[in-house]
Design a protein around this motif. Structure first.
Motif, PDB file in Angstrom:
ATOM      1  N   GLN A  39       0.764  -1.276   0.025  1.00  0.00           N
ATOM      2  CA  GLN A  39      -0.023  -0.138  -0.010  1.00  0.00           C
ATOM      3  C   GLN A  39       0.906   1.006  -0.034  1.00  0.00           C
ATOM      4  N   ASP A  40       0.466   2.067  -0.632  1.00  0.00           N
ATOM      5  CA  ASP A  40       1.420   3.291  -0.745  1.00  0.00           C
ATOM      6  C   ASP A  40       1.338   4.462   0.296  1.00  0.00           C
ATOM      7  N   LEU A  41       2.033   4.521   1.333  1.00  0.00           N
ATOM      8  CA  LEU A  41       1.719   5.206   2.331  1.00  0.00           C
ATOM      9  C   LEU A  41       1.681   6.927   1.966  1.00  0.00           C
ATOM     10  N   MET A  42       2.058   7.203   0.705  1.00  0.00           N
ATOM     11  CA  MET A  42       2.059   8.462   0.447  1.00  0.00           C
ATOM     12  C   MET A  42       0.526   8.947   0.169  1.00  0.00           C
ATOM     13  N   GLN A  43      -0.071   7.762  -0.302  1.00  0.00           N
ATOM     14  CA  GLN A  43      -1.668   8.214  -0.604  1.00  0.00           C
ATOM     15  C   GLN A  43      -2.463   8.089   0.586  1.00  0.00           C
ATOM     16  N   MET A  44      -1.968   7.706   1.492  1.00  0.00           N
ATOM     17  CA  MET A  44      -2.952   7.061   2.577  1.00  0.00           C
ATOM     18  C   MET A  44      -3.614   8.175   3.224  1.00  0.00           C
ATOM     19  N   LYS A  45      -4.587   8.095   4.115  1.00  0.00           N
ATOM     20  CA  LYS A  45      -5.276   9.267   4.742  1.00  0.00           C
ATOM     21  C   LYS A  45      -4.854   9.083   6.183  1.00  0.00           C
ATOM     22  N   GLU A  46      -4.700  10.339   6.677  1.00  0.00           N
ATOM     23  CA  GLU A  46      -4.106  10.295   8.112  1.00  0.00           C
ATOM     24  C   GLU A  46      -4.395   9.315   9.165  1.00  0.00           C
ATOM     25  N   LYS A  47      -6.152   9.173   8.848  1.00  0.00           N
ATOM     26  CA  LYS A  47      -6.610   8.129   9.914  1.00  0.00           C
ATOM     27  C   LYS A  47      -6.020   6.935   9.837  1.00  0.00           C
ATOM     28  N   GLU A  48      -5.819   6.083   8.433  1.00  0.00           N
ATOM     29  CA  GLU A  48      -5.354   4.949   8.091  1.00  0.00           C
ATOM     30  C   GLU A  48      -3.704   5.034   8.685  1.00  0.00           C
ATOM     31  N   LEU A  49      -3.005   6.039   8.450  1.00  0.00           N
ATOM     32  CA  LEU A  49      -1.693   6.117   8.884  1.00  0.00           C
ATOM     33  C   LEU A  49      -1.601   5.932  10.453  1.00  0.00           C
ATOM     34  N   GLN A  50      -2.559   6.587  11.054  1.00  0.00           N
ATOM     35  CA  GLN A  50      -2.664   6.676  12.607  1.00  0.00           C
ATOM     36  C   GLN A  50      -2.560   5.310  13.112  1.00  0.00           C
ATOM     37  N   ASN A  51      -3.217   4.350  12.506  1.00  0.00           N
ATOM     38  CA  ASN A  51      -3.508   2.813  12.770  1.00  0.00           C
ATOM     39  C   ASN A  51      -2.225   2.094  12.456  1.00  0.00           C
ATOM     40  N   ILE A  52      -1.572   2.528  11.450  1.00  0.00           N
ATOM     41  CA  ILE A  52      -0.136   1.890  11.072  1.00  0.00           C
ATOM     42  C   ILE A  52       0.847   2.240  11.933  1.00  0.00           C
ATOM     43  N   ARG A  53       0.940   3.785  12.552  1.00  0.00           N
ATOM     44  CA  ARG A  53       2.061   4.251  13.109  1.00  0.00           C
ATOM     45  C   ARG A  53       1.890   3.556  14.631  1.00  0.00           C
ATOM     46  N   GLY A  54       3.010   3.222  15.272  1.00  0.00           N
ATOM     47  CA  GLY A  54       3.080   2.708  16.416  1.00  0.00           C
ATOM     48  C   GLY A  54       2.812   1.308  16.484  1.00  0.00           C
ATOM     49  N   SER A  55       1.389   0.858  15.778  1.00  0.00           N
ATOM     50  CA  SER A  55       1.262  -0.632  15.988  1.00  0.00           C
ATOM     51  C   SER A  55       1.959  -1.566  14.754  1.00  0.00           C
ATOM     52  N   GLN A  56       2.182  -0.965  13.547  1.00  0.00           N
ATOM     53  CA  GLN A  56       2.795  -1.826  12.666  1.00  0.00           C
ATOM     54  C   GLN A  56       3.947  -1.238  12.126  1.00  0.00           C
TER      55      GLN A  56
END
Ligand SMILES: Nc1ncnc2c1ncn2[C@@H]1O[C@H](COP(=O)(O)OP(=O)(O)OP(=O)(O)O)[C@@H](O)[C@H]1O
Ligand SMILES: Nc1ncnc2c1ncn2[C@@H]1O[C@H](COP(=O)(O)OP(=O)(O)OP(=O)(O)O)[C@@H](O)[C@H]1O
Ligand SMILES: [Mg+2]
Ligand SMILES: [Mg+2]
Lengths: 317, 329
Positions: free
Chosen positions: B82-99
């Motif tokens: 998945q391209d992180l550059m295209q991701m919404k902030e909300k989705e990014l927040q789920n990835i940061r920290g946990s993944q």
């Protein structure tokens, strides 16, 4: 003559769970023009010792002498003098600079405060210092956050050098730098030492750096000094079990030969209300009942001091 | 620790990353076309000079570049396709920290000054492992001890800790989340070598148990030798050399990489002066046409100054960006 002498220095901090014995009865002296390397476990009191010696922190107990004069409790004029003659280069280049001052302003600040310079001389003097520390002129009007870690550390060095101090505590001044700039800065500090007879306490975790720059080394463990001697001697004949463990953990770039690491096991010691006796005993492979008695530094071989009651048996001396 | 990484799944793929900052009216070209792949379980060491853009690369992956100062970002960053550059902030927040979690170079910016260190470690644990308050606190105490700090310090605040103790708290927070990708920016610079060894062992353990991938940013080539299986050397926002640990450490090929190895104080040899690389890195607001290292390079010719060369394949997985190496074959 010793430029700096410290006797039975203590620095305690009260906390919610008890008193942290950050520096607990440390004595040493440094000759003018020499560099004392200070190494030891993270949290063992190196920064606190450095800060207390130059009066950024008040000492809890003990005596500090500078150029033969007792400066433990300096009066105002003495303090003013000490502030100019004793400087520190901090571990953390990020938080040690004022974010609202440009690089030039940052370097000019101590010059202004000292009143040693005429206002019109200040920018020129700042430029000279930037040059000395290897900061390009284009950064004159930049703010600290715009600089990378290495350049920020150079600003700290330029600032410390501003008033040509006699004594500098270098608290991990090259940890944030790449090895090439580290080499430049170490060369610079050694050149300045030679030219102006500067005296340093040099705190670092990089043992190849401390080996290169120091004339003598002190090894600390949990607020106390456990071993001190000339640098060459320490690396050739480490005598204290903690020092041995420390040297065994050095990582080198040789990917085909790894050192045999001495693993430290046992409970983690706390500097809060420590029990008397050797503070390393809980983790020491050689510890016995005897180690619970207080143990002072003893001269084991000429010029080589160690605080360990088993030092002779361990090292077959 | 070696990994048969080639068979593992591709976890992260950075393609042609470019980042410009604006600084006092001019444009700082901090990252200039960086590409690399990281497979599951692999560990990549990012080394290179101060200001080379290493932290900027890391922040790009985390998608936490400073809004106000970042002028332009280009390229693609695929994390699990998945391209992180295209991701919404909300989705990014789920990835940061946990993944993906990051250990920051400056621990103070990552720690909350008005919260005890225990609360800060426990918070992450509660969030990611769904434990209640009491169990999270127990887990936090254990984590604190794992990084070598005694349990009776749990209720203290960051300012009561030494530099290296703060750094260890940040590491404890990052590791407590069991991330799939750990980005560690100078995680051990403030630590003595025995505690450094413990922290590196902890990271290795995490990799072994959970298959965590690692990007380790450091100036310490000894740490890279100990912990990484791939190395990328970054200079002026570009990768100038990349390969396996053996390829780069046994056969450093770019003149800058060679210079880095030459600048380290030798543990077993006495020299009066160290040998830094001559000259200064190029001004990132006015990068030259040709090779960015040419001005400092003992082998540079007119051709080097005229043409900017690509990363060229030498052997195996070893790539170097240097006209001279390329011509020598
Ligand atoms: N203001 C303070 N309040 C309470 N405790 C403190 C304070 N400052 C330092 N300490 C404690 O004193 C001890 C020594 O800290 P110091 O910063 O001197 O260690 P250090 O040897 O410099 O460590 P590092 O290598 O990690 O920088 C630590 O246990 C630390 O938590
Ligand atoms: N917020 C910012 N505004 C303007 N310029 C910046 C900003 N952050 C970084 N830079 C610049 O971008 C370049 C890359 O910086 P970066 O922090 O990524 O380097 P680094 O490789 O991590 O360096 P170090 O090893 O010193 O940490 C440097 O020239 C730096 O001055
Ligand atoms: Mg310190
Ligand atoms: Mg960085």
């Amino acid at each position: 003559m010793a430029l700096l002498e410290v006797e039975h220095l203590k620095k305690y901090f009260p906390t919610s769970r008890g008193v942290v014995h950050a520096v607990d009865d440390v004595s040493f002296s440094i000759e003018k023009g020499k560099t004392m390397g200070l190494v030891g476990e993270s949290g063992c009191g190196k920064s606190t010792l450095g800060r207390t010696v130059i009066h950024l922190l008040d000492s809890t107990d003990g005596v500090i002498r500078f150029e033969g004069e007792d400066v433990t409790h300096p009066d105002k004029p003495t303090m003013h003098k000490l502030r100019e003659q004793m400087q520190i280069i901090f571990q953390d280049p990020y938080s040690s600079l004022n974010p609202r001052l440009t690089i030039q302003e940052t370097i000019m600040e101590p010059l202004q405060l000292s009143k040693r310079f005429d206002k019109t001389q200040l920018p020129k003097e700042a430029e000279r210092l930037m040059d000395l520390a290897g900061i390009e002129k284009r950064f004159r009007n930049a703010y600290p956050h715009e600089l990378d870690g290495g350049r920020r550390q150079r600003v700290g060095i330029a600032r410390a050098l501003a008033l040509m101090p006699k004594f500098i505590v270098c608290d991990e001044p090259v940890s944030a730098l790449d090895v090439s700039i580290q080499a430049q800065i170490l060369n610079l500090l050694m050149d300045l030492q030679e030219e102006y007879g500067l005296t340093y306490i040099f705190v670092t975790h990089d043992l190849s750096v401390v080996r290169h720059i120091s004339t003598d080394i002190c090894v600390m463990y949990l607020g106390q000094m456990v071993e001190t001697c000339p640098t060459k001697e320490l690396f050739a004949h480490p005598l204290h079990p903690y020092t041995k463990a420390l040297l065994s953990a050095i990582l080198t770039v040789d990917i085909h030969h790894k050192n045999e690491r001495i693993l430290l096991k046992g409970e983690i010691n706390s500097p809060i209300n420590p029990k008397p006796g050797c503070r390393f005993a809980q983790r020491c492979p050689y510890a016995t009942e005897e180690c619970h008695q207080p143990i002072p530094l003893q001269e084991v071989t000429p010029g080589h001091f160690v605080a360990c009651c088993h030092v002779k048996d361990i090292n077959n001396l | 620790m070696k990994n048969e990484t080639t068979n593992n799944e591709l976890l992260l793929s950075v393609q042609d990353l470019e980042v410009d900052y604006s600084s006092g009216g001019s444009t700082v070209c901090a990252v200039n076309g960086v590409s690399f792949d990281l497979h599951q379980g692999e560990s990549l060491g990012l080394v290179g000079e101060t200001g080379a853009g290493k932290t900027t690369i890391a922040k790009s992956i985390m998608q936490i570049l400073p809004d106000h100062a970042t002028k332009r970002v280009a390229g693609e960053i695929f994390f699990k396709n998945q391209d992180l550059m295209q991701m919404k902030e909300k989705e990014l927040q789920n990835i940061r920290g946990s993944q993906i979690s990051m250990v920051f170079q400056d621990p103070m910016t990552a720690l909350n000054p008005v919260m005890t260190v225990g609360e800060q470690i426990a918070e992450g644990i509660r969030h990611h492992q769904h434990l209640d308050k009491a169990h999270a606190k127990q887990a936090a105490i254990k984590m604190l001890e794992t990084v070598g700090i005694s349990r009776d310090r749990i209720d203290e605040y960051p300012h009561q800790f030494s530099g290296g103790m703060k750094q260890r708290v940040v590491i404890a927070i990052a590791l407590a989340c069991n991330p799939e990708l750990l980005i560690a920016d100078e995680p051990t610079t403030a630590l003595d070598v025995t505690i450094q060894a413990q922290v590196l062992d902890l990271i290795k353990e995490l990799r072994r148990q959970k298959g965590t991938s690692l990007i380790l940013i450091t100036h310490d080539l000894g740490v890279v030798a100990d912990t990484c299986d791939k190395v990328a050397v970054v200079y002026a926002g570009e990768i100038v050399e990349i390969g396996s640990l053996e390829e780069v450490f046994d056969h450093p090929s770019h003149p800058y990489t060679k210079g880095l190895f030459g600048a380290i104080p030798d543990m077993y040899k006495d020299v009066a002066r160290l040998s830094p690389i001559d000259g200064l890195p190029p001004n990132p607001t006015e990068l030259p046409e040709g090779c960015y290292f040419a001005d400092r390079c003992p082998h540079a010719t007119e051709e080097c100054r005229a043409r900017h060369c690509q990363l060229e394949h030498i052997t195996g997985t070893h790539y170097v960006r240097c006209l001279k190496t390329e011509q020598e074959g």
